[in-house]
Design an enzyme around this catalytic site. Structure first.
Site, mmCIF file in Angstrom:
data_model
loop_
_atom_site.group_PDB
_atom_site.id
_atom_site.type_symbol
_atom_site.label_atom_id
_atom_site.label_comp_id
_atom_site.label_asym_id
_atom_site.label_seq_id
_atom_site.Cartn_x
_atom_site.Cartn_y
_atom_site.Cartn_z
ATOM 1 N N GLY C 27 51.069 81.147 3.252
ATOM 2 C CA GLY C 27 52.059 80.414 4.024
ATOM 3 C C GLY C 27 53.180 81.336 4.434
ATOM 4 O O GLY C 27 53.333 82.444 3.883
ATOM 5 N N ASN C 28 53.953 80.913 5.400
ATOM 6 C CA ASN C 28 55.036 81.760 5.885
ATOM 7 C C ASN C 28 56.100 80.921 6.557
ATOM 8 O O ASN C 28 55.815 79.874 7.123
ATOM 9 C CB ASN C 28 54.505 82.837 6.856
ATOM 10 N N GLY C 45 50.574 89.157 4.105
ATOM 11 C CA GLY C 45 49.839 89.472 2.880
ATOM 12 C C GLY C 45 50.695 89.937 1.715
ATOM 13 O O GLY C 45 50.158 90.380 0.698
ATOM 14 N N SER C 73 53.608 88.519 9.576
ATOM 15 C CA SER C 73 52.538 87.544 9.340
ATOM 16 C C SER C 73 51.568 87.518 10.508
ATOM 17 O O SER C 73 51.976 87.593 11.675
ATOM 18 C CB SER C 73 53.156 86.161 9.170
ATOM 19 N N HIS C 94 54.675 77.450 8.066
ATOM 20 C CA HIS C 94 53.228 77.218 8.089
ATOM 21 C C HIS C 94 52.683 77.380 6.683
ATOM 22 O O HIS C 94 53.004 78.348 5.994
ATOM 23 C CB HIS C 94 52.545 78.211 9.026
ATOM 24 N N HIS C 96 49.108 76.061 3.917
ATOM 25 C CA HIS C 96 47.841 75.351 3.734
ATOM 26 C C HIS C 96 48.026 74.369 2.574
ATOM 27 O O HIS C 96 47.199 74.292 1.674
ATOM 28 C CB HIS C 96 46.703 76.336 3.460
ATOM 29 N N ASP C 119 61.185 57.636 7.826
ATOM 30 C CA ASP C 119 62.488 58.276 7.633
ATOM 31 C C ASP C 119 62.540 59.668 8.261
ATOM 32 O O ASP C 119 63.626 60.208 8.487
ATOM 33 C CB ASP C 119 62.802 58.405 6.132
ATOM 34 N N HIS C 168 42.575 73.309 10.548
ATOM 35 C CA HIS C 168 43.383 74.403 10.042
ATOM 36 C C HIS C 168 44.431 73.896 9.026
ATOM 37 O O HIS C 168 44.184 73.897 7.829
ATOM 38 C CB HIS C 168 44.019 75.125 11.235
ATOM 39 N N TYR C 226 72.903 56.720 7.250
ATOM 40 C CA TYR C 226 72.459 57.209 5.944
ATOM 41 C C TYR C 226 73.293 58.434 5.564
ATOM 42 O O TYR C 226 73.685 59.216 6.419
ATOM 43 C CB TYR C 226 70.986 57.595 6.025
#
Lengths: 230, 230, 230, 230
Positions: C27-28, C45, C73, C94, C96, C119, C168, C226
């Site tokens: 993820g990034n 990586g 990335s 991003h 997974h 919300d 994806h 809120y």
């Protein structure tokens, strides 16, 4: 003697419960020194908390024990069969991790449902055939290895560093013990996501060959461009 | 008096929330000193954090309290019925652990879907009959124990150290309190995997008798070869 | 140079595993300084534990690297396409993450099943079209961004700070890197609840427009009430 | 002023994320001093980590603020409606805990599938009607409370210390803020088990009235015999 190998194998075993892959002693990692023909593996039934490099069992590729008094993992003949047949691998991992084991128990390959999967496995995670009564009764652990090797007759172990043994659970491998462990962590996460995927959409099919190629090959092979040049 | 027994039972109870088997006071472990005929069990409704060996309640096999002022677990009559009928057991555990309780609530045995299960239970995890209104209204906790004993008319408690009480939850046992706890941990993990297995393949059947024999008997009985000779 | 931006982006990336959104480097998060036209993003990586602000890669909006030797990335072209087209966003995330990825793999939008969802998202979480073979083979990561932008032709990115890329996984965004991360945490929790909802009731439909309006608009827009006036 | 009440309410709110019931500020607990007619509740949108007793908002039963500058939770009108109508309750809790929210989103009562449930709720966990467009558009939070009160026309709030608001999530209550929190923890666990139960057996029905009576009444009412005499 083989201190580095034993330390690496010990470390990888100790990581198993930290990744929630095992409870009690439900898993084992091994590693091999190819030049010496020596395999290092967890002793059978020993708690991970009690493991030290000195307790790691050394064997040759025929299963002859080279050190100490502890019995090696009862799964040792499976590990050895993989080392004898998959020349490129340097580590093997076996667990009963929950999601991957569920797929193995359900006797289903894990379809390649997405890019998470495609980043590591070049197609569905393969499943062995159900073992015959004869194969179970004699040399069961060796025959487990043979069932895996048979399933890979037309597959490259480097492109599929994992297998589901039907009715049993997963084995994974890699260039060393640490890589075999990583493949197990990835497999378990992939198996969890695949289970959720079919819960949402029971008819979901695999991704296209184009997407599989793209993701697998951007991380593996000569044109890979993921990560840092090293 | 019975200090070791009380300490062992206290320790096993304290482990229950650490294995995510219980919240609040939703579970209890007991142990027995067979030579003295003394059972030690958790006091009712006491938080695990507040348990000490001194608070563990001692009783004889007829349920007469031998010490202190705390009430024993309300499930005590069930534990006692198991000790009176299963001569080989030394510890009993009861929880409402989520996955095993779900199978009990669904009134389904847990089929033996794989070797993880076969390593511990020599067939499906049995389920009691739904209790009659009469059995519920009078001596409910005792009758819960009788329902378990009835279910084991043709089963060996040593080969099936766990049961699901229909509409309720699991009881497990072993050679002592710690072993009863371990059986509960194993049951919960097995139940989780079985739930995932039928989610993937609702029609999945049990493993073969040959595979069940192989895995159960390689860990149990006179020809066992798992673990270290001790 | 852009120290604050790099620190904010570094911090958001380090949070990813703490929220159980990623394992390894799956993820990034990026952030942008709009006035300078500079994007900061995770290097490819690199483990989260090893990240420091100095390792965060800086690029202009055309993808030209402005500092250092680390590769950005591999998903960078997707991030850049989002910044170029969604003028109001200041951060992109991003991952997974398991539940959101399962919906993406199942090729299903996440219906708005309740007020938790309403919300944050003003309707179902959108799903991109499956990418064509051509779009995958050439400029795949850029085309992933284009597929997202196409899906938003009639949607306001401010009202839907998340998307599922088919086959994806999820991308999310917000006013800065931290807000993009928060949107991912919310999306994952929303996706978990939606999965459980259809397990309980496979035919469950979305909430009414009135309830969606009420919850979305009491937290967003000029009549929001809120939280605290700031 | 009302220091003890504010401390108790602050403590219960701080426990919400520790029980995995909330992320961010997705939940609130209140308590009431009946003799003074004063309600204490979490301020809106404030992180649990930042809560102190001094930030807890005090109101009368008509919603007039008695202290400080912070806005009370936007759900305050729902809490007040419950206090005005359920004379026996001293604390209220609202969350979007995942499993209970999934049942609320699926618009299903939680059937009483087992004794875990029967130990706390004297029948299925009730579900409100879906709110009308009119009820949503005007005084939404008050009308949420009215929908709950309407659902309890023939139910005793002491025997059912929980409700699912359709399309939204759970509210729970008890004799004080801490008890309301405990009811939420129990509800979430019960909802998880019920979800697993119907996954195993979609046609599973509720337990018998005899078993429900036995378990509910052994813990509640004048003939209760669970726990210690105090």
């Amino acid at each position: 003697m083989h201190d580095q190998l034993r330390k690496a194998v010990c470390d990888a075993n100790i990581q198993l419960p930290r990744h929630n892959l095992v409870i009690y002693s439900w898993g084992n990692v091994s590693g091999i020194d190819r030049s010496a023909g020596v395999v290092a593996i967890k002793p059978s039934g020993v708690a991970y908390d009690d493991l030290t490099p000195g307790k790691i069992v050394l064997l040759d590729l025929d299963g002859n024990k080279l050190n100490g008094e502890l019995n090696p993992s009862s799964d040792t003949p499976t590990h050895l069969e993989l080392y004898r047949n998959f020349a490129g691998i340097g580590g093997v991992c076996h667990t009963h991790s929950p999601a991957a084991t569920a797929w193995a128990q359900a006797c289903r390959e894990i379809p390649c449902f997405g890019t998470t999967h495609a980043d590591f496995y070049y197609g569905p995670v393969p499943l062995t055939e159900v073992m015959t009564e004869q194969a179970i009764k004699t040399d069961y652990e060796l025959n487990t290895g043979k069932a895996i090797v048979k399933r890979f007759a037309d597959l490259d172990p480097a492109q599929f560093p994992a297998v589901l043994v039907a009715n049993h659970g997963p084995f994974t491998w890699g260039k060393d013990a640490s890589a075999a462990l990583e493949s197990m962590v990835v497999l378990e996460k992939t198996a969890e996501m695949a289970l959720a995927t079919i819960t949402i959409n029971p008819k979901q099919g695999p991704i296209t060959k184009a997407l599989l190629d793209k993701h697998y090959l951007r991380k593996h092979g000569e044109n890979a461009y993921y990560g840092q040049k090293t």
